[in-house]
Design a protein around this motif. Sequence first.
Motif, PDB file in Angstrom:
ATOM      1  N   LYS A  95       0.822  -1.208   0.000  1.00 43.33           N
ATOM      2  CA  LYS A  95       0.000   0.000   0.000  1.00 43.33           C
ATOM      3  C   LYS A  95       0.859   1.262   0.000  1.00 43.33           C
ATOM      4  O   LYS A  95       0.653   2.175  -0.809  1.00 43.33           O
ATOM      5  CB  LYS A  95      -0.898  -0.027   1.235  1.00 43.33           C
ATOM      6  CG  LYS A  95      -2.131   0.799   1.073  1.00 43.33           C
ATOM      7  CD  LYS A  95      -3.157   0.406   2.102  1.00 43.33           C
ATOM      8  CE  LYS A  95      -4.312   1.384   2.044  1.00 43.33           C
ATOM      9  NZ  LYS A  95      -5.320   1.051   3.057  1.00 43.33           N
ATOM     10  N   LEU A  96       1.843   1.302   0.894  1.00 46.62           N
ATOM     11  CA  LEU A  96       2.717   2.473   0.998  1.00 46.62           C
ATOM     12  C   LEU A  96       3.566   2.638  -0.259  1.00 46.62           C
ATOM     13  O   LEU A  96       3.733   3.747  -0.772  1.00 46.62           O
ATOM     14  CB  LEU A  96       3.638   2.353   2.216  1.00 46.62           C
ATOM     15  CG  LEU A  96       3.110   2.867   3.548  1.00 46.62           C
ATOM     16  CD1 LEU A  96       4.195   2.803   4.599  1.00 46.62           C
ATOM     17  CD2 LEU A  96       2.618   4.307   3.394  1.00 46.62           C
ATOM     18  N   VAL A  97       4.108   1.521  -0.752  1.00 46.86           N
ATOM     19  CA  VAL A  97       4.982   1.606  -1.927  1.00 46.86           C
ATOM     20  C   VAL A  97       4.170   2.064  -3.148  1.00 46.86           C
ATOM     21  O   VAL A  97       4.617   2.925  -3.919  1.00 46.86           O
ATOM     22  CB  VAL A  97       5.688   0.249  -2.186  1.00 46.86           C
ATOM     23  CG1 VAL A  97       6.462   0.280  -3.496  1.00 46.86           C
ATOM     24  CG2 VAL A  97       6.627  -0.088  -1.029  1.00 46.86           C
ATOM     25  N   THR A  98       2.963   1.521  -3.296  1.00 40.09           N
ATOM     26  CA  THR A  98       2.108   1.935  -4.418  1.00 40.09           C
ATOM     27  C   THR A  98       1.819   3.432  -4.325  1.00 40.09           C
ATOM     28  O   THR A  98       1.875   4.166  -5.318  1.00 40.09           O
ATOM     29  CB  THR A  98       0.772   1.155  -4.382  1.00 40.09           C
ATOM     30  OG1 THR A  98       1.067  -0.228  -4.320  1.00 40.09           O
ATOM     31  CG2 THR A  98      -0.052   1.443  -5.622  1.00 40.09           C
ATOM     32  N   GLU A  99       1.515   3.886  -3.111  1.00 47.62           N
ATOM     33  CA  GLU A  99       1.234   5.307  -2.928  1.00 47.62           C
ATOM     34  C   GLU A  99       2.436   6.157  -3.315  1.00 47.62           C
ATOM     35  O   GLU A  99       2.300   7.181  -3.988  1.00 47.62           O
ATOM     36  CB  GLU A  99       0.841   5.592  -1.480  1.00 47.62           C
ATOM     37  CG  GLU A  99       0.528   7.070  -1.287  1.00 47.62           C
ATOM     38  CD  GLU A  99      -0.018   7.386   0.079  1.00 47.62           C
ATOM     39  OE1 GLU A  99      -0.565   6.483   0.730  1.00 47.62           O
ATOM     40  OE2 GLU A  99       0.104   8.554   0.483  1.00 47.62           O
ATOM     41  N   ALA A 100       3.629   5.714  -2.928  1.00 48.79           N
ATOM     42  CA  ALA A 100       4.850   6.472  -3.263  1.00 48.79           C
ATOM     43  C   ALA A 100       5.047   6.511  -4.778  1.00 48.79           C
ATOM     44  O   ALA A 100       5.428   7.541  -5.333  1.00 48.79           O
ATOM     45  CB  ALA A 100       6.053   5.856  -2.561  1.00 48.79           C
ATOM     46  N   ILE A 101       4.769   5.392  -5.457  1.00 54.56           N
ATOM     47  CA  ILE A 101       4.934   5.346  -6.920  1.00 54.56           C
ATOM     48  C   ILE A 101       4.021   6.368  -7.589  1.00 54.56           C
ATOM     49  O   ILE A 101       4.401   7.042  -8.547  1.00 54.56           O
ATOM     50  CB  ILE A 101       4.642   3.918  -7.459  1.00 54.56           C
ATOM     51  CG1 ILE A 101       5.723   2.947  -6.970  1.00 54.56           C
ATOM     52  CG2 ILE A 101       4.575   3.912  -8.989  1.00 54.56           C
ATOM     53  CD1 ILE A 101       5.418   1.470  -7.260  1.00 54.56           C
ATOM     54  N   PHE A 102       2.819   6.525  -7.050  1.00 52.56           N
ATOM     55  CA  PHE A 102       1.877   7.464  -7.657  1.00 52.56           C
ATOM     56  C   PHE A 102       2.100   8.911  -7.237  1.00 52.56           C
ATOM     57  O   PHE A 102       1.911   9.821  -8.027  1.00 52.56           O
ATOM     58  CB  PHE A 102       0.428   7.053  -7.333  1.00 52.56           C
ATOM     59  CG  PHE A 102      -0.047   5.933  -8.207  1.00 52.56           C
ATOM     60  CD1 PHE A 102      -0.414   6.165  -9.530  1.00 52.56           C
ATOM     61  CD2 PHE A 102      -0.087   4.630  -7.728  1.00 52.56           C
ATOM     62  CE1 PHE A 102      -0.821   5.136 -10.354  1.00 52.56           C
ATOM     63  CE2 PHE A 102      -0.499   3.587  -8.554  1.00 52.56           C
ATOM     64  CZ  PHE A 102      -0.858   3.829  -9.874  1.00 52.56           C
ATOM     65  N   THR A 103       2.510   9.119  -5.966  1.00 51.49           N
ATOM     66  CA  THR A 103       2.556  10.495  -5.480  1.00 51.49           C
ATOM     67  C   THR A 103       3.950  11.124  -5.514  1.00 51.49           C
ATOM     68  O   THR A 103       4.070  12.338  -5.639  1.00 51.49           O
ATOM     69  CB  THR A 103       2.012  10.608  -4.038  1.00 51.49           C
ATOM     70  OG1 THR A 103       2.838   9.814  -3.189  1.00 51.49           O
ATOM     71  CG2 THR A 103       0.576  10.134  -3.959  1.00 51.49           C
ATOM     72  N   CYS A 104       4.988  10.328  -5.369  1.00 48.32           N
ATOM     73  CA  CYS A 104       6.334  10.928  -5.338  1.00 48.32           C
ATOM     74  C   CYS A 104       7.353   9.998  -5.990  1.00 48.32           C
ATOM     75  O   CYS A 104       8.346   9.617  -5.354  1.00 48.32           O
ATOM     76  CB  CYS A 104       6.746  11.303  -3.912  1.00 48.32           C
ATOM     77  SG  CYS A 104       6.601   9.950  -2.717  1.00 48.32           S
ATOM     78  N   PRO A 105       7.122   9.620  -7.276  1.00 51.86           N
ATOM     79  CA  PRO A 105       8.026   8.668  -7.939  1.00 51.86           C
ATOM     80  C   PRO A 105       9.476   9.157  -7.957  1.00 51.86           C
ATOM     81  O   PRO A 105      10.406   8.346  -7.872  1.00 51.86           O
ATOM     82  CB  PRO A 105       7.455   8.555  -9.361  1.00 51.86           C
ATOM     83  CG  PRO A 105       6.589   9.759  -9.555  1.00 51.86           C
ATOM     84  CD  PRO A 105       6.062  10.108  -8.199  1.00 51.86           C
ATOM     85  N   ASP A 106       9.673  10.471  -8.050  1.00 56.95           N
ATOM     86  CA  ASP A 106      11.035  10.997  -8.127  1.00 56.95           C
ATOM     87  C   ASP A 106      11.825  10.789  -6.840  1.00 56.95           C
ATOM     88  O   ASP A 106      13.055  10.829  -6.843  1.00 56.95           O
ATOM     89  CB  ASP A 106      11.019  12.499  -8.452  1.00 56.95           C
ATOM     90  CG  ASP A 106      10.436  12.747  -9.837  1.00 56.95           C
ATOM     91  OD1 ASP A 106      10.355  11.771 -10.631  1.00 56.95           O
ATOM     92  OD2 ASP A 106      10.038  13.893 -10.111  1.00 56.95           O
ATOM     93  N   ALA A 107      11.094  10.586  -5.728  1.00 57.50           N
ATOM     94  CA  ALA A 107      11.785  10.402  -4.450  1.00 57.50           C
ATOM     95  C   ALA A 107      12.252   8.969  -4.269  1.00 57.50           C
ATOM     96  O   ALA A 107      13.066   8.694  -3.392  1.00 57.50           O
ATOM     97  CB  ALA A 107      10.851  10.789  -3.303  1.00 57.50           C
ATOM     98  N   ILE A 108      11.763   8.049  -5.108  1.00 58.58           N
ATOM     99  CA  ILE A 108      12.096   6.634  -4.897  1.00 58.58           C
ATOM    100  C   ILE A 108      13.472   6.298  -5.469  1.00 58.58           C
ATOM    101  O   ILE A 108      13.737   6.509  -6.649  1.00 58.58           O
ATOM    102  CB  ILE A 108      11.045   5.706  -5.538  1.00 58.58           C
ATOM    103  CG1 ILE A 108       9.651   6.037  -4.993  1.00 58.58           C
ATOM    104  CG2 ILE A 108      11.388   4.233  -5.270  1.00 58.58           C
ATOM    105  CD1 ILE A 108       8.534   5.223  -5.602  1.00 58.58           C
ATOM    106  N   GLU A 109      14.317   5.781  -4.620  1.00 55.84           N
ATOM    107  CA  GLU A 109      15.681   5.417  -5.002  1.00 55.84           C
ATOM    108  C   GLU A 109      15.706   3.980  -5.526  1.00 55.84           C
ATOM    109  O   GLU A 109      16.411   3.668  -6.478  1.00 55.84           O
ATOM    110  CB  GLU A 109      16.573   5.533  -3.745  1.00 55.84           C
ATOM    111  CG  GLU A 109      18.049   5.486  -3.986  1.00 55.84           C
ATOM    112  CD  GLU A 109      18.595   6.877  -4.338  1.00 55.84           C
ATOM    113  OE1 GLU A 109      19.811   6.995  -4.412  1.00 55.84           O
ATOM    114  OE2 GLU A 109      17.802   7.826  -4.532  1.00 55.84           O
TER     115      GLU A 109
END
Lengths: 243, 243
Positions: B33-47
């Motif tokens: 759930k958290l990872v999916t949310e990060a992919i949609f809301t802040c993809p640029d922050a994902i290393e």
Amino acid sequence: MTGLSANKIKWIRSLQQKKFRDELDLFVIEGEKLVTEAIFTCPDAIELIVHTDRFSYPINSQIETILTSENDFKRISSLQHPQGCLAILKKNKKQVFPEEKGLILALDSVQDPGNLGTILRIADWFGIKQVVCSHTTVDCYNPKVVQSSMGAVLRINIQYTQLETWLEKTNLPVYGALLEGSSIYKESLPEEAVIVMGNEGNGISEEVTTFVTHPVTIPSFGGSESLNVAVATGIIVSEFRRS
Amino acid sequence: MTGLSANKIKWIRSLQQKKFRDELDLFVIEGEKLVTEAIFTCPDAIELIVHTDRFSYPINSQIETILTSENDFKRISSLQHPQGCLAILKKNKKQVFPEEKGLILALDSVQDPGNLGTILRIADWFGIKQVVCSHTTVDCYNPKVVQSSMGAVLRINIQYTQLETWLEKTNLPVYGALLEGSSIYKESLPEEAVIVMGNEGNGISEEVTTFVTHPVTIPSFGGSESLNVAVATGIIVSEFRRS
């Protein structure tokens, strides 16, 4: 030098499991604050006190007390940082409420011990004396519940029952926290009512929902999908008390 | 068959410690759930995303992704029951607020990760976008905080600062939860304010109290000595929003 036999250690440790708490009708409280409170408020319920020499205030001479070593105390403690003092208490065996009145909290499958303890602490703060739990709600004598309730478990009448059957019989209006309920801020709330709170992940079950006469909700202003169930309980109970 | 080198495992595990999170400016989120949310809301922050074959929905091809074994996943997870999916994120480095407006939550030495996570979830629910923490407050990128915030840590602007200095400069009225405050139910509450909540055991420190212009309290109706700090935050913020 210890007064704790291997058998006694085994007996106390067994009370960390619900099975043995149910069988023996006993539970454990830990920490000077809780034990002191029990000595003052329900001395007759205390079966035994065990403490290390860190703990030295005068103890009621009617109560069996064992002084033990720090090492043996660690073996019986359920805390990460044992405080050197615990008591074994008889469970409160009242299984029915004398009378249904005031505000009553009903819990449908609250599973997390920390949440149940925090909810009991909220009930206590707001003067709710009766809490009814579904059989699927975590045991209120679980060490983590007792600890996070900050003693509320000693002061509140807690009953486990078939929640649907109990709700069917009550004459009080039944408020339930449901996402599709009407805003709790706009309700005119009564002094006497049942407030139903549901499971952490799934909320109130379908079966229990059929007995909710007043569905209510806490309006959202932002991004979270939900509030923690203890926080939601605090806000809803506060709304009942403020009015 | 694993794509995780021993070095990568060590690097991810190191992020469970504040020292390395600070040094590398990275933190970890876990669960689909958290990872999916990060992919949609802040993809640029994902290393980096690491997942097992339990986890199979389409992943943004711009993001580095490693498929690993259940066994290696257990070694990098900070959860008791690893969910098979985590992401390494760059921290949000904004260290000042663009503008002080609306409701701002200020935390003075909140120590328990579960409490801070729950408070961030409350802030998010009630549309509070800015949270200011004293340096003595637990790190918001602590895995337990991230998990119990249910993603709120990704949506809220959180700043660590010398709280007294910050409070001295603000032009907003400063409300503080203090036992001797006036009843929150009787206050006429503004739309713009700072709400200060204190430490679990000691409340708001003396130094910070001197900057509280409006001491408020939640009236007690029963036996508990206090409410859990997250519950109290929920009730107080709800009072601001209901009016």
